[in-house]
Design a protein around this motif. Structure first.
Motif, mmCIF file in Angstrom:
data_model
loop_
_atom_site.group_PDB
_atom_site.id
_atom_site.type_symbol
_atom_site.label_atom_id
_atom_site.label_comp_id
_atom_site.label_asym_id
_atom_site.label_seq_id
_atom_site.Cartn_x
_atom_site.Cartn_y
_atom_site.Cartn_z
ATOM 1 N N GLY A 58 -3.057 0.227 4.382
ATOM 2 C CA GLY A 58 -4.368 0.323 5.016
ATOM 3 C C GLY A 58 -4.294 0.784 6.467
ATOM 4 N N LYS A 59 -5.470 0.817 7.098
ATOM 5 C CA LYS A 59 -5.568 1.311 8.474
ATOM 6 C C LYS A 59 -4.756 0.483 9.452
ATOM 7 N N HIS A 60 -4.641 -0.805 9.166
ATOM 8 C CA HIS A 60 -3.899 -1.703 10.059
ATOM 9 C C HIS A 60 -2.528 -2.066 9.477
ATOM 10 N N ARG A 61 -2.060 -1.187 8.613
ATOM 11 C CA ARG A 61 -0.751 -1.339 7.967
ATOM 12 C C ARG A 61 -0.680 -2.547 7.032
ATOM 13 N N GLU A 62 -1.819 -3.012 6.572
ATOM 14 C CA GLU A 62 -1.823 -4.061 5.566
ATOM 15 C C GLU A 62 -1.662 -3.429 4.189
ATOM 16 N N GLU A 77 -2.404 -2.948 0.247
ATOM 17 C CA GLU A 77 -3.531 -3.097 -0.663
ATOM 18 C C GLU A 77 -3.121 -2.611 -2.048
ATOM 19 N N ALA A 98 2.212 -9.160 5.804
ATOM 20 C CA ALA A 98 1.766 -7.806 6.127
ATOM 21 C C ALA A 98 2.694 -7.161 7.140
ATOM 22 N N GLU A 99 3.231 -7.987 8.063
ATOM 23 C CA GLU A 99 4.128 -7.446 9.073
ATOM 24 C C GLU A 99 5.549 -7.300 8.520
ATOM 25 N N SER A 129 -0.636 -12.643 7.265
ATOM 26 C CA SER A 129 -0.300 -11.798 8.408
ATOM 27 C C SER A 129 1.197 -11.562 8.487
#
Length: 290
Positions: A239-243, A245, A45-46, A42
């Motif tokens: 991705g959709k949640h800004r992760e 990939e 990702a942020e 997490s």
């Protein structure tokens, strides 16, 4: 069957209790490890957003209006050709018009005719609008991107005839498209070993592009021999949640641009899911020769 011997029951219970405690401890340790890994994922990702290049457009001289042609293929085999025309139609706008098509045997197997037009601010090098059409043997795909400071709106049609466009909004500040990302990176100092990270929305998805300046070297292409800046490009899909990939088809690319006052795109070698493909400059002509 339960034991009738009190001593035996005590012995068995004494053995089971440490085993249960051991299992419980292992479970707690695994839970702690998974929680730690989830926290790290997490955080990463942020934190990637904090690594983006924040410098404004650089002061490298702007590109002169020109026409250039490229060939595309793999293993020395030409599969397609393309032509681009770079202009400055007004004082505050850059524009790129491009066409491309498959040729020869490849066209017999996979027909494609593509048209591309993009505009960007001449002051900030941020994208304004992108239009792209892909004509295949049995269908046509049209993509229209409209950019603001807060993100992009995509309208896309895919059909044999005219149908209503599907729209999608992607909100992310200071996005680039393919054209403006190239203009922005071209404007930077590009010192050896420097790294630039930008978010680009070329057509259907957003990607984190990491560009590393490997160094300087000589390179020969069909258009001539040049002193060149060698770059490494890596992409991650957002991705959709800004992760982040992995890109399913693209692995990485090496890019050469001329190390002169124009910084022309000379050659690209990209590692994709089918192998290594290339694009190479065939000719270039300036609209107003110096």
């Amino acid at each position: 069957m339960k034991s009738s011997d009190p001593y035996e029951r005590g012995t068995i219970g004494g053995r089971l209790r440490p085993a249960k405690i051991s299992i419980l401890i292992r479970r707690r340790i695994l839970q702690a490890i998974f929680a730690f890994l989830a926290f790290c994922s997490s955080a990463l990702a942020e934190n990637w957003e904090a690594t983006l290049s924040r410098d404004p457009a650089g002061n490298f001289p702007e590109l002169h209006p020109l026409r250039a042609s490229y060939r595309f293929g793999w293993s020395g085999f030409t599969a397609a050709t393309g032509d681009v025309h770079f202009t400055k139609p007004s004082e505050n706008k850059f524009q790129l018009d491009g066409t491309g098509r498959t040729i020869g045997l490849v066209r017999a197997l996979w027909k494609l005719d593509a048209n591309y037009q993009a505009t960007a601010s001449a002051e900030t090098l941020r994208p304004i609008e992108t239009q792209q059409t892909e004509n295949y043997r049995s269908k046509k795909i049209a993509t229209h991107l409209t950019f603001t400071n807060n993100g992009v709106t995509r309208a896309r049609t895919e059909s044999k005839g005219a149908v209503e466009a599907k729209t999608r909004q992607f909100n992310f500040p200071d996005l680039f498209d393919l054209f403006s990302a190239m203009l922005y990176l071209r404007s930077q100092p590009l010192k050896d070993h420097s790294i630039y990270r930008v978010v680009a929305y070329p057509a259907t998805n957003a990607y984190l592009a990491t560009v590393t300046v490997i160094g300087r070297e000589k390179i020969s292409v069909h258009a001539g021999s040049y002193s060149a800046i060698k770059l490494d490009l890596q992409l991650k899909r957002i991705g959709k949640h800004r992760e982040l990939e992995p890109h399913r088809k693209f692995r990485r690319a090496t890019i050469w641009v001329s190390d002169d006052g124009e910084r022309l795109l000379l050659r690209i070698e990209a590692q994709v899911f089918v192998g290594t493909v290339f694009a190479e400059l065939q000719s270039v002509r300036f609209d107003n020769p110096k």
